[in-house]
Scaffold this motif. Structure first.
Motif, PDB file in Angstrom:
ATOM      1  N   ALA A   1      -9.031 -11.302  -2.153  1.00  0.00           N
ATOM      2  CA  ALA A   1      -8.878 -10.066  -0.614  1.00  0.00           C
ATOM      3  C   ALA A   1      -7.724  -9.746  -0.865  1.00  0.00           C
ATOM      4  O   ALA A   1      -7.685  -8.595  -0.712  1.00  0.00           O
TER       5      ALA A   1
ATOM      6  N   SER B   1      -8.284  -5.586  -2.270  1.00  0.00           N
ATOM      7  CA  SER B   1      -8.178  -4.373  -1.072  1.00  0.00           C
ATOM      8  C   SER B   1      -7.109  -3.815  -1.813  1.00  0.00           C
ATOM      9  O   SER B   1      -7.720  -2.675  -1.661  1.00  0.00           O
TER      10      SER B   1
ATOM     11  N   VAL C   1      -9.362   2.771   6.589  1.00  0.00           N
ATOM     12  CA  VAL C   1      -9.202   1.301   6.469  1.00  0.00           C
ATOM     13  C   VAL C   1      -9.115   0.362   7.330  1.00  0.00           C
ATOM     14  O   VAL C   1      -9.358  -0.813   7.435  1.00  0.00           O
TER      15      VAL C   1
ATOM     16  N   THR D   1     -11.885  -1.042  10.060  1.00  0.00           N
ATOM     17  CA  THR D   1     -12.815  -1.026   8.665  1.00  0.00           C
ATOM     18  C   THR D   1     -12.375  -2.945   7.905  1.00  0.00           C
ATOM     19  O   THR D   1     -13.323  -3.529   9.026  1.00  0.00           O
ATOM     20  N   VAL D   2     -11.120  -2.705   8.283  1.00  0.00           N
ATOM     21  CA  VAL D   2     -10.434  -4.535   7.483  1.00  0.00           C
ATOM     22  C   VAL D   2     -10.982  -5.501   9.311  1.00  0.00           C
ATOM     23  O   VAL D   2     -11.194  -5.840   8.847  1.00  0.00           O
ATOM     24  N   GLU D   3     -10.433  -4.513  10.076  1.00  0.00           N
ATOM     25  CA  GLU D   3     -10.299  -5.018  11.268  1.00  0.00           C
ATOM     26  C   GLU D   3     -11.841  -5.921  12.054  1.00  0.00           C
ATOM     27  O   GLU D   3     -12.078  -7.014  12.543  1.00  0.00           O
TER      28      GLU D   3
END
Length: 232
Positions: free
Chosen positions: A181, A185, A212, A215-217
């Motif tokens: 992760a 990232s 970003v 999108t990650v959320e």
């Protein structure tokens, strides 16, 4: 097995992690007895002002709880070295923060009566007080012998984290997940910002921040809720 009251906490490792863990526990009412010299003593002093700088053996001798926050390759040798010098004490808490090791790496301390605990807060440490806020919304992997697992969980809570128990044999897989992760990232963001800089975007990090983050959320929400609709 539970403990009450204030602990004297010593920190071995003055990099990005040890001083922050110490500051978090100091904020919960514990006292910092000393810290070893490290890669950035000025940064450590800013996080823990007035804490004496001592060698590892003296930190161990002065403390009821020893936080060991050193590089992965150094941890086994450090623990066994202090054991050979008679540093570990009966009933003393010894906690390391490495994601890949469980409590077994602390066996040399445990054989001398210390209580071995592994607690890894799942954040990317900067070594600044910003991390203290991140700990308040973070989880922490805890591994310890069953009889003392509640101590590890309680210390994780005092750091500000929600504890999650990871079994000793599962720590390598846990560490791989954390590394994947973190490194993936970072690599993707660096690649994308490089491309934007190449086409004339002056602040590529700022440009991508909302994209970003959102999108990650969405990805994290989907991972937490298997019934959530896939992202477009």
């Amino acid at each position: 097995m539970t403990r009450e009251g204030r602990l004297g906490i010593g920190i071995i490792g003055a990099g990005r992690v040890g001083p922050i863990i110490g500051a978090a526990l100091a904020g919960a009412g514990h006292a910092i007895t000393g810290i070893t010299s490290g890669s950035d003593d000025d940064r450590a002093a800013a996080v823990l002002p007035g804490v004496p700088v001592l060698d590892a053996l003296e930190v161990t001798r002065r403390s009821e709880l020893v936080i060991v926050a050193v590089p992965h390759a150094e941890l086994p040798g450090l623990v066994s070295g202090i054991a050979e010098l008679g540093g570990w004490q009966m009933g003393q808490l010894v906690l390391h923060t490495d994601p890949a090791y469980g409590s077994e790496v602390l066996r040399p301390a445990a054989e001398r009566g210390a209580i071995p605990l592994a607690v890894h807060p799942a954040i990317s440490f900067t070594g600044t007080t910003i991390d203290l806020r991140q700990l308040q919304v973070a989880f922490a992997a805890v591994t310890a012998p069953a009889a003392v697992l509640p101590i590890a969980q309680a210390l994780a809570v005092e750091m500000g984290c929600e504890p999650v128990v990871i079994a000793e044999p599962d720590r390598p897989a846990y560490a791989e997940a954390i590394a994947t992760a973190s490194e993936f990232s970072r690599s993707i963001v660096q690649q994308a910002t490089g491309l934007l800089r190449g086409v004339g975007v002056d602040n590529p990090g700022g440009y991508l921040s909302a994209l970003v983050g959102s999108t990650v959320e969405q990805a994290l929400r989907a991972a937490s809720d298997p019934l959530a609709p896939p992202a477009d």
